[in-house]
Design a protein around this motif. Structure first.
Motif, short mmCIF file in Angstrom:
data_model
loop_
_atom_site.label_atom_id
_atom_site.label_comp_id
_atom_site.label_asym_id
_atom_site.label_seq_id
_atom_site.Cartn_x
_atom_site.Cartn_y
_atom_site.Cartn_z
N HIS A 108 0.86 -1.20 0.00
CA HIS A 108 0.00 0.00 0.00
C HIS A 108 0.88 1.24 0.00
O HIS A 108 1.86 1.33 0.74
N THR A 157 -2.30 -1.39 -3.48
CA THR A 157 -3.35 -0.39 -3.29
C THR A 157 -2.71 0.96 -2.96
O THR A 157 -1.54 1.05 -2.63
N CYS A 158 -3.57 2.00 -3.05
CA CYS A 158 -3.07 3.35 -2.75
C CYS A 158 -4.17 4.21 -2.16
O CYS A 158 -5.35 3.89 -2.28
N HIS A 162 -7.54 2.73 0.05
CA HIS A 162 -6.86 1.50 -0.39
C HIS A 162 -7.37 1.06 -1.76
O HIS A 162 -7.74 -0.09 -1.99
#
Length: 167
Positions: A108, A157-158, A162
């Protein structure tokens, strides 16, 4: 003699990096050494065919390096983080001294633009990077391994929600 970054060889001298090993081998009559395949190719160093697990003598070619990672599908499922050895892999075409080059990637990232750019660069390497890698002396990953890496990329994910960066 053991495993790890520094092993206790029963005899001989060590040297730092491919350039250091090459220099030491050139200065020592009857010496042999191990350097990265791309370094040996780029510097046109003599290489040796080694006997693999199947009993075949195999030259260190890009194809033989890829072959070492070809029949490891079951092992990859047991090691989804790719932490497994492909030294002395099965298969008559496999070179016996092969290792991965790893990338460490956060699962992440806060910055979605950076996360997406990173994932896109990895996707490019997996889809279009084989020929440039070969020109630099690096063996392409076999299709089954590429599929596993692609699946791992889809887990990145970001942002605060997420959000997956997969496309």
């Amino acid at each position: 003699p053991g495993t790890g970054a520094a092993v206790a060889w029963p005899t001989g001298l060590g040297a730092k990096g491919s350039e250091g090993v090459t220099g030491q081998v050139k200065q020592t009559e009857g010496a042999i050494g191990y350097v990265e395949q791309s370094y040996a190719m780029q510097n046109r160093l003599p290489t040796a065919a080694l006997r693999n697990r199947a009993g075949a003598f195999v030259q260190p070619t890009l194809e033989a390096t890829t072959a070492a990672a070809t029949d490891i599908g079951a092992q990859l499922k047991a090691h989804p983080d790719f932490r497994l050895s492909i030294v002395d892999a099965p298969g008559a075409a496999a070179y016996p001294i092969v290792a991965w080059s790893y990338l460490l990637v956060r699962a992440h990232m806060d910055d979605c633009a950076r996360a997406t750019a990173l994932a896109d660069a990895f996707r490019w390497a997996l889809v279009e990077g084989d020929e440039p890698a070969k020109r630099l002396g690096y063996a392409p990953l076999p299709p089954a391994v590429k599929a596993q890496v692609t699946a791992r990329l889809q887990a990145i994910t970001c942002g605060p929600a997420h959000t997956p960066v997969a496309r």
